[in-house]
Design a protein around this motif. Structure first.
Motif, PDB file in Angstrom:
ATOM      1  N   SER A 138       0.826  -1.201   0.000  1.00 27.03           N
ATOM      2  CA  SER A 138       0.000   0.000   0.000  1.00 27.03           C
ATOM      3  C   SER A 138       0.868   1.262   0.000  1.00 27.03           C
ATOM      4  O   SER A 138       0.568   2.231  -0.701  1.00 27.03           O
ATOM      5  N   GLN A 160       2.741   1.611  -3.455  1.00 25.94           N
ATOM      6  CA  GLN A 160       1.839   2.087  -4.504  1.00 25.94           C
ATOM      7  C   GLN A 160       1.736   3.599  -4.510  1.00 25.94           C
ATOM      8  O   GLN A 160       1.437   4.198  -5.556  1.00 25.94           O
ATOM      9  N   ARG A 161       1.982   4.224  -3.389  1.00 25.65           N
ATOM     10  CA  ARG A 161       1.897   5.674  -3.259  1.00 25.65           C
ATOM     11  C   ARG A 161       3.273   6.325  -3.252  1.00 25.65           C
ATOM     12  O   ARG A 161       3.404   7.495  -2.917  1.00 25.65           O
ATOM     13  N   TRP A 172      -2.862   4.317   3.329  1.00 21.93           N
ATOM     14  CA  TRP A 172      -3.098   5.613   2.693  1.00 21.93           C
ATOM     15  C   TRP A 172      -3.027   6.752   3.696  1.00 21.93           C
ATOM     16  O   TRP A 172      -2.646   7.882   3.350  1.00 21.93           O
ATOM     17  N   ALA A 216       0.586   7.615   4.158  1.00 25.85           N
ATOM     18  CA  ALA A 216       1.089   8.335   2.990  1.00 25.85           C
ATOM     19  C   ALA A 216       0.696   9.804   3.042  1.00 25.85           C
ATOM     20  O   ALA A 216       1.514  10.691   2.739  1.00 25.85           O
ATOM     21  N   ARG A 241       3.074  13.423   3.870  1.00 28.47           N
ATOM     22  CA  ARG A 241       3.056  14.585   2.981  1.00 28.47           C
ATOM     23  C   ARG A 241       2.614  15.843   3.717  1.00 28.47           C
ATOM     24  O   ARG A 241       2.412  16.890   3.102  1.00 28.47           O
ATOM     25  N   ALA A 262      -5.316   3.981  -5.973  1.00 25.66           N
ATOM     26  CA  ALA A 262      -4.743   4.336  -4.669  1.00 25.66           C
ATOM     27  C   ALA A 262      -4.912   5.818  -4.337  1.00 25.66           C
ATOM     28  O   ALA A 262      -4.048   6.431  -3.712  1.00 25.66           O
ATOM     29  N   ARG A 263      -6.023   6.407  -4.771  1.00 24.89           N
ATOM     30  CA  ARG A 263      -6.307   7.819  -4.518  1.00 24.89           C
ATOM     31  C   ARG A 263      -7.770   7.971  -4.104  1.00 24.89           C
ATOM     32  O   ARG A 263      -8.568   7.057  -4.253  1.00 24.89           O
ATOM     33  N   LEU A 311      -4.364  14.661  -5.320  1.00 25.09           N
ATOM     34  CA  LEU A 311      -4.906  13.748  -4.318  1.00 25.09           C
ATOM     35  C   LEU A 311      -6.201  13.074  -4.757  1.00 25.09           C
ATOM     36  O   LEU A 311      -6.611  12.084  -4.134  1.00 25.09           O
ATOM     37  N   PRO A 319      -9.413   6.079  -0.420  1.00 23.02           N
ATOM     38  CA  PRO A 319      -8.541   5.090  -1.066  1.00 23.02           C
ATOM     39  C   PRO A 319      -8.768   3.663  -0.579  1.00 23.02           C
ATOM     40  O   PRO A 319      -8.362   2.719  -1.268  1.00 23.02           O
TER      41      PRO A 319
END
Length: 559
Positions: A25, A28-29, A310, A313, A317, A439-440, A473, A521
């Motif tokens: 997971s 993927q990001r 997610w 992730a 950020r 994945a968003r 995003l 996600p």
């Protein structure tokens, strides 16, 4: 330790299904992560077998479903027998889901497929590497690792303990793991059996002497039986106890081949007191352990990881802050508590020996087995399709939903249902759940049957603003009923995907009219609103994706 960097974004301790799912997971990001595991190689035998429908959705989103399905055996039923014959039968083929089956796949095979995917995405897995201890501060975690050549210090922004029931991470954090051990002992054997029982079904024999559970595997069968403290427990388990129990279950006991794995184990029911302390989190068996009946443990751990990936992730950020990390425990710990309670009832009733309890259990099983729809409801719950986060602070809805007498579609926090989609122009047909592979966040804009001027203006305003403000995003999917409305042809030039609901499948699941459906996600509904409430959605997105302090909330204290 050649090639191991001094720092990483996320350090995952434990290379089981939970840790590997989390690693995929994150990769993927584009998040850098390292998985360590204290074992020099993956174990050849498997504690868990069953994969439910929700887990198969997750595996599809991770890109591993085809590989795992190829190593699995499809299960179609569960048969339960008592001393007087059949008690209950559960049909496993009745789910309304993209992957409406239960798969029997040994945990070792699941881990092999997940590991291949993780490394293909650029993830680093380091075996024969043990976590000794760690410290953390406002900016990260300092982990001290041991391996054959000595110690190594690794710094990570986040660390996640996926290291099982005896979690070293949980121990260092000082987090409680409250619960009980069941009184019975259990024997397990993976063995070839020549008998007439269907291989596309599981079989449970509930007798006065104890229970015997027979689970088909892609190769052979798994037998599980319980024993009391008063039974003659051999220092080294063998097949003699299984032969005796089988003679009590069947008129003609079958021949058993040489066992590939024999084990004696105890069952615990335990739940961690919390799932996070600052920058260190727990997932999977490090949080919850339970009886193997119902095949809930591995599936729940995979669900933990899919919920967490997610969020980590976004946090890395600078989005969401400590509140986003808090939502992991707020959402997943109630799921584990409910699962533990349900499995506890199943286990205690299945292993009951007292005659009054067995009588009540058998009568109840016969009664509920005759109730129309009971099996489908039970299967849906066991398959974890009904898991929801309706009480989460990470979900919401527009004020206009309250004006509707009976709001359509899923509630905020529910798993978003699947539905077929047809491209508005050319291209391959798709489904709502195909979007999880991106994945968003996905905003599903449901267009009214005959969009009026106000609705058209709203759609073009969203088409202009959403990609500009949230394009990194969020993806936008516009779904029209029937044929594509000519009045919206100019939307083809905007960065969004246009679909038609040709057969009405989307409307049957989401209702009629113009609506906004924001899918997280992980496939759960983050926000819903009438199309008229587009400004409220934009405000919610602005607040949700606001850049915040990258330090976890102080309410969780420090180690």
């Amino acid at each position: 330790m050649s090639g191991l960097p001094a720092q990483t974004a996320v350090l995952i301790v434990g290379a089981g299904p939970t840790g590997l799912t989390l690693g995929i997971s994150l990769r993927q990001r584009g998040v850098g992560c390292i998985i360590i595991d204290k074992l020099p190689a993956a174990l050849p035998w498997s504690r868990a077998l069953g994969l439910h429908a929700r887990t198969l959705e997750i595996f599809d989103a991770l890109g591993v479903l085809d590989a795992i399905s190829a190593r699995s055996l499809v299960q179609k039923a569960v048969h339960v027998y008592g001393e007087r014959g059949p008690l209950f039968q559960l049909d496993l083929t009745v789910l309304d889901a993209p992957h409406p089956q239960v798969l029997s796949c040994p945990q070792a095979e699941v881990e092999a497929c997940l590991e291949d995917r993780f490394t293909a995405l650029g993830g680093m897995l380091v075996r024969d590497c043990e976590l000794l201890d760690f410290t953390q501060d406002d900016t990260g975690v300092q982990a001290r690792l041991a391996w054959a050549a000595g110690e190594h210090t690794l710094r990570a922004s986040i660390m996640v303990g996926c290291d099982g029931a005896s979690s070293r991470v949980r121990h260092v954090l000082g987090i409680s793991f409250d619960g009980v051990r069941y009184a019975d002992h259990f024997l397990l054997a993976d063995v070839d059996i020549d008998w007439p029982l269907a291989r596309d079904a599981s079989h449970g024999f509930l007798l006065a002497e104890g229970a015997l559970i027979a689970l088909p595997m892609p190769h052979g069968w798994r037998l599980i039986m319980n024993q009391t403290e008063d039974d003659d427990l051999q220092p080294v388990p063998d097949l003699a106890s299984f032969r005796q129990r089988l003679s009590q279950c069947l008129d003609e006991p079958p021949m058993l081949g040489e066992p590939r794995w024999l084990s004696r184990f105890s069952i615990h029911r335990r739940l961690a007191g919390r799932y996070r302390r600052n920058r260190v989190l727990l997932a999977g068996d490090a949080c919850h352990i339970q009886s193997p009946l119902g095949a809930q443990g591995m599936n729940t751990g995979i669900g933990d990881a899919f919920n967490l990936g997610w969020k980590l992730a976004l946090f890395l950020r600078g989005i969401g802050g400590g509140a986003l990390l808090d939502s992991y425990e707020q959402e997943r710990r109630p799921v584990a508590r409910q699962m533990l309670n349900a499995v506890d009832v199943l286990s205690r009733s299945s292993f009951a020996r007292a005659a009054p309890l067995r009588g009540m259990r058998d009568t109840l099983l016969r009664l509920v087995g005759r109730q129309q729809g009971f099996g489908a409801r039970l299967l849906r719950r066991a398959s974890q399709l009904d898991v929801h986060y309706r009480q989460s602070p990470m979900v919401g809805e527009g004020s206009g939903m309250a004006l509707l007498r009976r709001p359509p579609g899923p509630l905020p926090g529910d798993r978003v249902p699947d539905a077929p989609l047809t491209p508005a122009a050319s291209g391959m047909p798709g489904r709502v759940h195909d979007l999880l592979r991106q994945a968003r966040y996905q905003l599903l804009i449901q267009v009214p049957d005959a969009p009026e001027h106000a609705a058209v203006l709203t759609l073009f305003a969203l088409a202009t603003r959403l990609p500009q403000d949230f394009g990194e995003l969020l993806d936008v999917q516009v779904i029209a009923a029937g044929k594509w409305p000519p009045v919206l042809n100019e939307l083809r030039s905007y960065p969004m995907t246009l679909w038609c609901d040709r057969d009405g499948g989307f409307r049957r699941r989401f209702g009629e009219g113009g609506h906004l459906w924001l899918m997280r996600p992980d496939g759960h509904l983050a926000y819903r609103a009438p199309l008229d409430d587009a400004d409220e959605l934009v405000g919610w997105l602005t607040d949700h994706f606001r850049r915040r302090s990258n330090a976890p909330s102080a309410s969780h204290g420090s180690v």
